[in-house]
Write a protein that holds these residues in place. Structure first.
Motif, PDB file in Angstrom:
ATOM      1  N   ALA A 282      20.248 -45.131 -25.496  1.00 47.62           N
ATOM      2  CA  ALA A 282      20.154 -43.681 -25.654  1.00 47.62           C
ATOM      3  C   ALA A 282      21.277 -43.244 -26.564  1.00 47.62           C
ATOM      4  O   ALA A 282      22.444 -43.260 -26.164  1.00 47.62           O
ATOM      5  CB  ALA A 282      20.239 -42.977 -24.297  1.00 47.62           C
ATOM      6  N   GLY A 283      20.941 -42.885 -27.805  1.00 46.65           N
ATOM      7  CA  GLY A 283      21.979 -42.531 -28.761  1.00 46.65           C
ATOM      8  C   GLY A 283      22.862 -43.725 -29.046  1.00 46.65           C
ATOM      9  O   GLY A 283      22.391 -44.800 -29.410  1.00 46.65           O
ATOM     10  N   ASP A 284      24.177 -43.571 -28.867  1.00 43.20           N
ATOM     11  CA  ASP A 284      25.094 -44.686 -29.095  1.00 43.20           C
ATOM     12  C   ASP A 284      25.525 -45.354 -27.798  1.00 43.20           C
ATOM     13  O   ASP A 284      26.572 -45.995 -27.726  1.00 43.20           O
ATOM     14  CB  ASP A 284      26.323 -44.209 -29.868  1.00 43.20           C
ATOM     15  CG  ASP A 284      27.127 -43.155 -29.100  1.00 43.20           C
ATOM     16  OD1 ASP A 284      26.699 -42.746 -28.007  1.00 43.20           O
ATOM     17  OD2 ASP A 284      28.192 -42.750 -29.606  1.00 43.20           O
ATOM     18  N   THR A 285      24.691 -45.223 -26.762  1.00 46.33           N
ATOM     19  CA  THR A 285      25.003 -45.779 -25.444  1.00 46.33           C
ATOM     20  C   THR A 285      23.909 -46.742 -24.993  1.00 46.33           C
ATOM     21  O   THR A 285      22.724 -46.478 -25.189  1.00 46.33           O
ATOM     22  CB  THR A 285      25.161 -44.659 -24.403  1.00 46.33           C
ATOM     23  OG1 THR A 285      26.172 -43.739 -24.834  1.00 46.33           O
ATOM     24  CG2 THR A 285      25.543 -45.212 -23.038  1.00 46.33           C
ATOM     25  N   LEU A 286      24.350 -47.848 -24.394  1.00 46.31           N
ATOM     26  CA  LEU A 286      23.432 -48.812 -23.791  1.00 46.31           C
ATOM     27  C   LEU A 286      23.480 -48.620 -22.286  1.00 46.31           C
ATOM     28  O   LEU A 286      24.566 -48.586 -21.693  1.00 46.31           O
ATOM     29  CB  LEU A 286      23.853 -50.232 -24.153  1.00 46.31           C
ATOM     30  CG  LEU A 286      23.085 -51.375 -23.518  1.00 46.31           C
ATOM     31  CD1 LEU A 286      21.640 -51.386 -23.997  1.00 46.31           C
ATOM     32  CD2 LEU A 286      23.763 -52.713 -23.821  1.00 46.31           C
ATOM     33  N   LEU A 287      22.315 -48.457 -21.661  1.00 49.55           N
ATOM     34  CA  LEU A 287      22.233 -48.250 -20.218  1.00 49.55           C
ATOM     35  C   LEU A 287      21.679 -49.504 -19.557  1.00 49.55           C
ATOM     36  O   LEU A 287      20.563 -49.942 -19.867  1.00 49.55           O
ATOM     37  CB  LEU A 287      21.344 -47.047 -19.902  1.00 49.55           C
ATOM     38  CG  LEU A 287      21.821 -45.697 -20.466  1.00 49.55           C
ATOM     39  CD1 LEU A 287      20.785 -44.620 -20.209  1.00 49.55           C
ATOM     40  CD2 LEU A 287      23.164 -45.299 -19.872  1.00 49.55           C
ATOM     41  N   LEU A 288      22.463 -50.095 -18.665  1.00 49.08           N
ATOM     42  CA  LEU A 288      22.071 -51.303 -17.945  1.00 49.08           C
ATOM     43  C   LEU A 288      21.869 -50.953 -16.480  1.00 49.08           C
ATOM     44  O   LEU A 288      22.780 -50.444 -15.824  1.00 49.08           O
ATOM     45  CB  LEU A 288      23.159 -52.378 -18.069  1.00 49.08           C
ATOM     46  CG  LEU A 288      23.581 -52.753 -19.497  1.00 49.08           C
ATOM     47  CD1 LEU A 288      24.741 -53.743 -19.449  1.00 49.08           C
ATOM     48  CD2 LEU A 288      22.412 -53.336 -20.264  1.00 49.08           C
ATOM     49  N   THR A 289      20.687 -51.216 -15.952  1.00 48.25           N
ATOM     50  CA  THR A 289      20.384 -50.934 -14.554  1.00 48.25           C
ATOM     51  C   THR A 289      20.324 -52.232 -13.782  1.00 48.25           C
ATOM     52  O   THR A 289      19.501 -53.111 -14.079  1.00 48.25           O
ATOM     53  CB  THR A 289      19.051 -50.194 -14.403  1.00 48.25           C
ATOM     54  OG1 THR A 289      19.096 -48.981 -15.151  1.00 48.25           O
ATOM     55  CG2 THR A 289      18.771 -49.858 -12.942  1.00 48.25           C
ATOM     56  N   GLY A 290      21.195 -52.383 -12.785  1.00 54.33           N
ATOM     57  CA  GLY A 290      21.234 -53.591 -11.980  1.00 54.33           C
ATOM     58  C   GLY A 290      20.176 -53.581 -10.901  1.00 54.33           C
ATOM     59  O   GLY A 290      19.536 -52.567 -10.618  1.00 54.33           O
ATOM     60  N   ALA A 291      19.991 -54.751 -10.278  1.00 53.45           N
ATOM     61  CA  ALA A 291      18.987 -54.874  -9.231  1.00 53.45           C
ATOM     62  C   ALA A 291      19.290 -53.981  -8.043  1.00 53.45           C
ATOM     63  O   ALA A 291      18.389 -53.596  -7.297  1.00 53.45           O
ATOM     64  CB  ALA A 291      18.872 -56.331  -8.786  1.00 53.45           C
ATOM     65  N   ASP A 292      20.580 -53.629  -7.841  1.00 56.46           N
ATOM     66  CA  ASP A 292      20.946 -52.757  -6.725  1.00 56.46           C
ATOM     67  C   ASP A 292      20.864 -51.286  -7.085  1.00 56.46           C
ATOM     68  O   ASP A 292      21.205 -50.424  -6.284  1.00 56.46           O
ATOM     69  CB  ASP A 292      22.357 -53.089  -6.233  1.00 56.46           C
ATOM     70  CG  ASP A 292      23.431 -52.836  -7.297  1.00 56.46           C
ATOM     71  OD1 ASP A 292      23.063 -52.538  -8.467  1.00 56.46           O
ATOM     72  OD2 ASP A 292      24.628 -52.935  -6.964  1.00 56.46           O
ATOM     73  N   GLY A 293      20.402 -50.964  -8.310  1.00 56.12           N
ATOM     74  CA  GLY A 293      20.253 -49.581  -8.722  1.00 56.12           C
ATOM     75  C   GLY A 293      21.458 -48.997  -9.432  1.00 56.12           C
ATOM     76  O   GLY A 293      21.394 -47.865  -9.917  1.00 56.12           O
ATOM     77  N   THR A 294      22.560 -49.761  -9.523  1.00 54.04           N
ATOM     78  CA  THR A 294      23.740 -49.264 -10.233  1.00 54.04           C
ATOM     79  C   THR A 294      23.490 -49.250 -11.733  1.00 54.04           C
ATOM     80  O   THR A 294      23.012 -50.226 -12.307  1.00 54.04           O
ATOM     81  CB  THR A 294      24.962 -50.138  -9.926  1.00 54.04           C
ATOM     82  OG1 THR A 294      25.234 -50.104  -8.526  1.00 54.04           O
ATOM     83  CG2 THR A 294      26.187 -49.639 -10.683  1.00 54.04           C
ATOM     84  N   VAL A 295      23.812 -48.122 -12.366  1.00 53.34           N
ATOM     85  CA  VAL A 295      23.639 -47.974 -13.803  1.00 53.34           C
ATOM     86  C   VAL A 295      25.005 -48.061 -14.470  1.00 53.34           C
ATOM     87  O   VAL A 295      25.945 -47.373 -14.084  1.00 53.34           O
ATOM     88  CB  VAL A 295      22.973 -46.633 -14.143  1.00 53.34           C
ATOM     89  CG1 VAL A 295      22.806 -46.490 -15.648  1.00 53.34           C
ATOM     90  CG2 VAL A 295      21.630 -46.510 -13.447  1.00 53.34           C
ATOM     91  N   THR A 296      25.107 -48.926 -15.481  1.00 56.72           N
ATOM     92  CA  THR A 296      26.353 -49.082 -16.237  1.00 56.72           C
ATOM     93  C   THR A 296      26.096 -48.657 -17.672  1.00 56.72           C
ATOM     94  O   THR A 296      25.174 -49.158 -18.322  1.00 56.72           O
ATOM     95  CB  THR A 296      26.843 -50.539 -16.206  1.00 56.72           C
ATOM     96  OG1 THR A 296      27.075 -50.933 -14.852  1.00 56.72           O
ATOM     97  CG2 THR A 296      28.128 -50.691 -17.001  1.00 56.72           C
ATOM     98  N   ALA A 297      26.902 -47.712 -18.150  1.00 61.36           N
ATOM     99  CA  ALA A 297      26.779 -47.223 -19.520  1.00 61.36           C
ATOM    100  C   ALA A 297      27.791 -47.932 -20.393  1.00 61.36           C
ATOM    101  O   ALA A 297      28.986 -47.980 -20.066  1.00 61.36           O
ATOM    102  CB  ALA A 297      26.987 -45.714 -19.569  1.00 61.36           C
ATOM    103  N   VAL A 298      27.316 -48.504 -21.509  1.00 64.17           N
ATOM    104  CA  VAL A 298      28.160 -49.283 -22.408  1.00 64.17           C
ATOM    105  C   VAL A 298      28.245 -48.575 -23.755  1.00 64.17           C
ATOM    106  O   VAL A 298      27.221 -48.173 -24.319  1.00 64.17           O
ATOM    107  CB  VAL A 298      27.588 -50.705 -22.586  1.00 64.17           C
ATOM    108  CG1 VAL A 298      28.441 -51.517 -23.551  1.00 64.17           C
ATOM    109  CG2 VAL A 298      27.482 -51.411 -21.236  1.00 64.17           C
ATOM    110  N   ASP A 299      29.469 -48.436 -24.263  1.00 65.86           N
ATOM    111  CA  ASP A 299      29.673 -47.874 -25.597  1.00 65.86           C
ATOM    112  C   ASP A 299      29.135 -48.877 -26.613  1.00 65.86           C
ATOM    113  O   ASP A 299      29.639 -49.997 -26.727  1.00 65.86           O
ATOM    114  CB  ASP A 299      31.175 -47.632 -25.809  1.00 65.86           C
ATOM    115  CG  ASP A 299      31.473 -46.914 -27.131  1.00 65.86           C
ATOM    116  OD1 ASP A 299      30.717 -47.132 -28.108  1.00 65.86           O
ATOM    117  OD2 ASP A 299      32.446 -46.155 -27.190  1.00 65.86           O
ATOM    118  N   GLY A 300      28.127 -48.462 -27.387  1.00 64.42           N
ATOM    119  CA  GLY A 300      27.510 -49.378 -28.328  1.00 64.42           C
ATOM    120  C   GLY A 300      28.443 -49.850 -29.420  1.00 64.42           C
ATOM    121  O   GLY A 300      28.279 -50.954 -29.946  1.00 64.42           O
TER     122      GLY A 300
END
Length: 698
Positions: free
Chosen positions: A455-473
């Motif tokens: 999304a834009g300049d961000t990578l969104l990673l969703t883990g199996a437990d539902g935790t979302v981690t946003a990564v600076d691209g």
């Protein structure tokens, strides 16, 4: 007329004597959608004629489904399928006639006689692999291969029942959700991502069918279809009793991920390599008394299972709710192979000059498989198993190539934060590459069994437990990491020009959908809404989100809903006919929806009306894209189609590029539109470009 074998009152009451010119002699079976008769042509040829129940003949939507089934069955021809002889989907009672295939269903044979001998299982595997090759070559995915849809004829197994034309009968109304099939023979992706089911799902079903043939049971067994669904997605198959020389190959067919399964051609090659296990003798299963024609013959068309039959071999088609499974998944996986070699100049007869500023080009690659491409950093970025590469958008020349160790071939590269994000590897990494050289700038772990979206300049990673981690691209650093309120396993989508990412979660019964807009940079929730229906965002227009609305029984798209968070207003535009497994896009407030079966529909949300609907003739197509002038689609045979966005008329199409091996991708990559050009890929490995301003000269 010979006496009918099924004397149910409902069947007797609606029994016709003719379907077209064919006299109906006896009843072979009856099921939810219709009855199947043994019939004869004027010349005396025996046929199996499926006649739709009278109550469904009055339903325009069901007629559309039946037309799709007839179209799919007609496209398939080969030694291991029952050929369509005639059909009339427009008759008062729609019907379809196929060649009659003497012999029991696999379900009936195993039920009466027990498991097959190893040699019979091998020949069954070879015949079904060849049948699936023929089916997939024409762009058809069976989606319901099971023992009752396999006939054991003297010259080999025959696959029947294409298209899953489904009535809205009372049995199915008792369930909710969007998945229809037979649980013990469904692939994991049919539970996890039903809108992206491809040919590899049929290979998984083939593995389950072979286990049933060899053992009398399936590789996943339970009295509860929901438990079976969990086992299919999470558990290893039980191959006890499967012939030892076939067990490794069947286990590959039952791989959880589509790209790990063999193709039909690979199956046939590997079967030939199994010494003393494969031969080309006539397929004649051991005939016992129970297999001979009797007072209750097995139905010759898979939909027409006899009413009241509760045995497990054939199974039942069941509708499931995705919420009960709670599975978060990655994007659909394409059946692609590794290209090797530099960019090759196009042949003289391939491109066509359409303007002084741009010349169409085609860059072929060795082998088969469709690269998945996007546009960014002023270049065409593509991925296929083993590598990511960049092409010059003006002429298709290779700019750089980067090997991705153990890549699984899924996903599309994208520019995130100024860097090229590669699809995830098998060992669970994502890499950010320099857009000028392809060199690795950063690498980090991706969550197993989770979701990945940009999304834009961000990578969104969703883990199996539902935790979302946003990564600076740009740097690979973590911006934030937490759960999104109200979502167990959120699946994000984003759209060009929109700064927000949208997470959706349907309720267990499919009656409502929670839609949450998240700022991908900060992780803040900008708005949260609970909307009526099972919805999936397909695009935005100004301050309005457009969502495809699916019916609660079949999961087919039946409307487009618009939600404006600033006012809380919703608007719904119903479609004239439901679209099966529709994929959508939005351009300037118009939603374009492409369905399995080939129907492309345009809906103007602001005007509150459906603009047009076109039958493209494709059994399966890619997600649509639009530049406002045209809507573009990729076909299974490598064609690129352009449809006039205003009139809904076909404006042009390129030649097919299927390739010598006839490989059909599991999921068709959508075309890419940039600067008036359209880029697409084909099963033969070609990436090509065309001038979007004049499709008529393609």
């Amino acid at each position: 007329m010979a006496p009918h074998q099924d004397t149910g009152a409902g069947v007797e009451a609606e029994r016709p004597e003719y379907a077209g010119h064919y006299r109906l002699e006896s009843l072979l079976g009856s099921g939810g959608m219709g009855v199947v008769h043994l019939a004869r042509s004027t010349s005396g040829k025996q046929l199996a004629v499926k006649v739709v129940h009278a109550e469904f003949a009055k339903d325009p939507e069901f007629r559309g489904r039946f037309r799709q089934e007839v179209g799919a069955a007609r496209r398939v021809s080969g030694a291991f399928t029952a050929s369509v002889v005639d059909a009339d989907p427009e008759a008062a009672r729609p019907w379809m006639a196929t060649l009659f295939v003497p012999g029991p269903t696999l379900a009936g044979h195993v039920k009466r006689n027990g498991p097959m001998a190893p040699a019979e299982v091998r020949r069954l595997m070879a015949g079904l692999a060849e049948a699936l090759r023929d089916i997939h070559r024409v762009g058809v995915v069976h989606r319901d291969l099971k023992p009752s849809n396999v006939l054991l004829a003297e010259d080999g197994p025959k696959v029947i029942d294409f298209g899953i034309s489904r009535p809205k009968d009372s049995e199915l109304r008792t369930e909710t959700g969007k998945l229809i099939g037979t649980p013990p023979f469904m692939a994991p992706e049919q539970f996890r991502r039903p809108r992206e089911v491809g040919p590899a799902a049929d290979i998984f079903a083939l593995g389950s069918v072979l286990v049933h043939a060899a053992t009398g049971r399936g590789p996943f067994d339970s009295d509860s279809p929901y438990v079976v669904a969990y086992q299919v997605v999470h558990d290893e198959p039980d191959l006890t009793g499967v012939p030892e020389d076939l067990a490794p190959l069947i286990e590959r067919c039952l791989a959880k991920e589509p790209e790990d399964r063999p193709t039909p051609d690979e199956l046939m090659r590997e079967l030939r390599s199994v010494a003393a296990s494969y031969d080309t003798q006539v397929f004649i299963p051991a005939q016992r008394a129970g297999d001979q024609p009797g007072p209750e013959p097995e139905p010759r068309v898979g939909d027409a299972d006899k009413p009241g039959r509760t045995g497990r071999p054939g199974g039942r088609r069941v509708v499931f709710g995705l919420g009960a499974l709670g599975v978060a998944v990655l994007a659909a996986l394409a059946a692609v192979q590794l290209p090797g070699g530099e960019s090759v100049p196009p042949k003289d007869d391939t491109p066509r000059t359409t303007s002084a500023a741009f010349r169409a080009w085609a860059t072929p690659g060795p082998g088969n498989g469709m690269p998945r491409c996007s546009y960014g950093a002023d270049q065409l970025l593509c991925a296929r198993a083993g590598q990511v590469f960049a092409l010059d958008p003006s002429d298709g020349r290779l700019r750089w190539r980067h090997a991705v160790a153990s890549a699984d071939g899924s996903g599309t590269p994208a520019v995130v934060g100024g860097l090229v994000l590669s699809p995830p590897t098998r060992d669970g990494h994502v890499e950010a590459l320099d857009p000028g050289s392809g060199a690795t700038r950063w690498k980090r772990d991706a969550p197993a069994h989770g979701g990945l979206a940009s999304a834009g300049d961000t990578l969104l990673l969703t883990g199996a437990d539902g935790t979302v981690t946003a990564v600076d691209g740009a740097t690979g650093g973590t911006r934030w990491s937490h759960r999104v309120p109200g979502h167990v396993a959120p699946r994000f989508v984003s759209f060009a020009g929109d700064p927000l990412a949208y997470a959706t979660s349907p309720s267990d019964d499919g009656s409502r959908t929670r839609v949450t807009a998240v700022d991908p940079v900060s992780g803040d929730v900008r708005w949260d809404a609970r909307l009526e229906g099972e919805l999936e965002p397909v695009g935005t227009n100004g301050g309005t989100v457009l969502l495809a609305s699916s019916d609660r029984v079949y999961g087919d798209t039946d409307a487009v809903t618009g939600y404006t968070p600033e006012t809380g207003a919703t608007r719904r535009v119903a479609l004239s006919a439901a679209l099966e497994q529709a994929q959508g896009t939005v351009h300037e407030g118009v939603a374009y929806l492409m369905a399995t079966g080939g129907t492309l529909t345009a809906v103007d949300l602001e005007a509150g009306e459906q603009l047009w609907s076109l039958e493209t003739g494709l059994t399966r197509g890619s997600a649509p894209v639009s530049d406002g002038r045209h809507v573009y689609l990729a076909a299974p045979d490598g064609r690129l189609l352009a449809v006039d966005a205003k009139s809904g008329r076909l404006a042009g199409q390129t030649p097919s590029r299927l390739g010598e091996a006839g490989t059909v991708a599991a999921a068709l990559p959508a075309p890419v539109v940039a600067d008036g050009r359209v880029y697409a890929s084909a099963p033969d490995g070609t990436v090509f470009a065309a001038d979007g301003r004049d499709p008529g000269v393609w």
